[in-house]
Design a protein around this motif. Structure first.
Motif, mmCIF file in Angstrom:
data_model
loop_
_atom_site.group_PDB
_atom_site.id
_atom_site.type_symbol
_atom_site.label_atom_id
_atom_site.label_comp_id
_atom_site.label_asym_id
_atom_site.label_seq_id
_atom_site.Cartn_x
_atom_site.Cartn_y
_atom_site.Cartn_z
ATOM 1 N N ALA A 1 0.688 -1.167 -0.347
ATOM 2 C CA ALA A 1 0.043 0.263 -0.003
ATOM 3 C C ALA A 1 0.941 1.551 -0.152
ATOM 4 N N VAL A 2 1.943 1.296 0.573
ATOM 5 C CA VAL A 2 2.856 2.509 0.561
ATOM 6 C C VAL A 2 3.693 2.820 -0.341
ATOM 7 N N TYR A 3 4.171 1.730 -0.846
ATOM 8 C CA TYR A 3 4.274 1.955 -2.437
ATOM 9 C C TYR A 3 4.010 3.240 -3.727
ATOM 10 N N GLY A 4 3.126 3.512 -3.293
ATOM 11 C CA GLY A 4 3.185 4.887 -4.254
ATOM 12 C C GLY A 4 1.473 4.282 -4.712
ATOM 13 N N VAL A 5 2.072 4.415 -6.261
ATOM 14 C CA VAL A 5 0.931 3.974 -7.377
ATOM 15 C C VAL A 5 0.478 3.179 -7.712
ATOM 16 N N SER A 6 1.769 1.676 -7.304
ATOM 17 C CA SER A 6 1.988 0.932 -7.358
ATOM 18 C C SER A 6 1.076 -0.227 -8.184
ATOM 19 N N GLU A 7 -0.023 -0.356 -6.369
ATOM 20 C CA GLU A 7 -1.729 -1.203 -5.972
ATOM 21 C C GLU A 7 -2.164 -0.410 -7.659
ATOM 22 N N ARG A 8 -2.285 0.528 -7.832
ATOM 23 C CA ARG A 8 -3.944 1.100 -9.153
ATOM 24 C C ARG A 8 -2.838 0.614 -10.309
ATOM 25 N N ILE A 9 -1.722 1.015 -10.413
ATOM 26 C CA ILE A 9 -0.894 0.611 -11.701
ATOM 27 C C ILE A 9 -0.975 -0.857 -12.168
#
Length: 295
Positions: free
Chosen positions: A53-61
């Motif tokens: 969750a804290v990896y910026g936009v990684s989950e969304r991408i």
């Protein structure tokens, strides 16, 4: 246990969401490049993705690209200090990750901060995790650790994790020297290794290393000289070291393009394995723990 070929690799995706890594000159991986990397990973039998969750936009991408072909591990953020309603916070956080990832269930949920599971708040947190596991929304639960002392605390808490993710590389061998690597390997807990390249530091040439690391010049000289004497690249030496341990289930690697991924896969298919000397071990927390580096 998986075989020691490329299916032992897991793809780290922090670079999809953040400009991450001391040796990363390419910055944030754009969505098209991320799509190509995932496609190549799938073709190469890499079936596990690691995000948080804290990896910026990684989950969304990842959710926009589509990840149905992969086992996805994500991580719960550290519990905010002033958080009173742990149960609601945990449930909301899990559903938020699932929504971004565009999935109704995930392979594994790890705690980004293992100490969150200890004490009274930890009891509530564990109950939530077990509920999600029981209803099949999460297959496995685990913790991402930074120091093996955390494993002692977890053991004393009587909480069982399916997966432990820990740093391990030619400089940082605490997982092995503490005895925890063999203990976990002999249990039903999966061992996932990260920081194989020490955030890319081990891949840098002596000229490219930031000045902060000058105080360990002698230690880096041992590393540089050993690589030269053995005619081996730093990338290959780092990967050979971790893949030589049969009780490691997954090795997490991050890349910024397909070429880097193919190079890593090629090394995994190669059986050459030079043993790195114990003289490369460091116990200096200011060197082996990137959270201590002066940015």
């Amino acid at each position: 246990m998986s075989s020691s070929k490329s299916d032992k690799l897991a793809l780290g995706t922090v670079q999809f969401g953040l400009n991450y890594g001391i040796s990363n000159d390419n910055g944030l991986v754009n969505k098209n490049q991320a799509k190509l990397i995932l496609s190549q990973a799938f073709k190469s039998n890499i079936n596990t993705l690691d995000t948080a969750a804290v990896y910026g936009v990684s989950e969304r991408i990842l959710g926009e690209i589509g990840i149905n072909n992969f086992n996805v591990l994500t991580k719960l953020p550290p519990v905010p200090e002033n958080q009173e309603n742990i149960r609601k916070w945990a449930i909301d956080s899990i559903y938020s990750s699932m929504k971004k990832l565009n999935v109704s269930s995930i392979y594994a949920l790890l705690l980004h901060n293992s100490v969150d599971i200890l004490g009274e708040k930890g009891k509530v947190l564990n109950e939530v995790l077990q509920e999600f596991k029981h209803k099949g929304s999460i297959e496995k639960i685990g913790a991402s650790i930074y120091d093996t002392a955390e494993l002692d605390d977890i053991e004393n808490s009587d909480i069982h994790f399916d997966i432990i993710q820990a740093p391990f590389n030619v400089f940082d061998r605490r997982l092995e020297l503490s005895g925890w690597l063999s203990r976990l390997g002999n249990s039903d807990t999966e061992v996932h290794i990260r920081s194989v390249f020490l955030q890319g530091l081990l891949l840098l040439s002596s000229e490219a290393r930031p000045k902060y690391f000058a105080k360990w010049e002698g230690h880096f000289k041992l590393w540089d000289d050993w690589l030269e004497d053995n005619d081996i690249s730093s990338l290959k030496a780092c990967l050979n070291f971790v893949k030589s341990y049969s009780n490691v289930d997954k090795i997490i690697v991050g890349v910024t393009n397909v070429k880097q991924l193919l190079e890593i896969i090629s090394i995994f298919e190669d059986n050459d394995n030079k043993i790195t000397p114990e003289s490369l071990i460091s116990n200096d927390q200011l060197l082996i723990n990137p959270t201590n580096w002066l940015k």
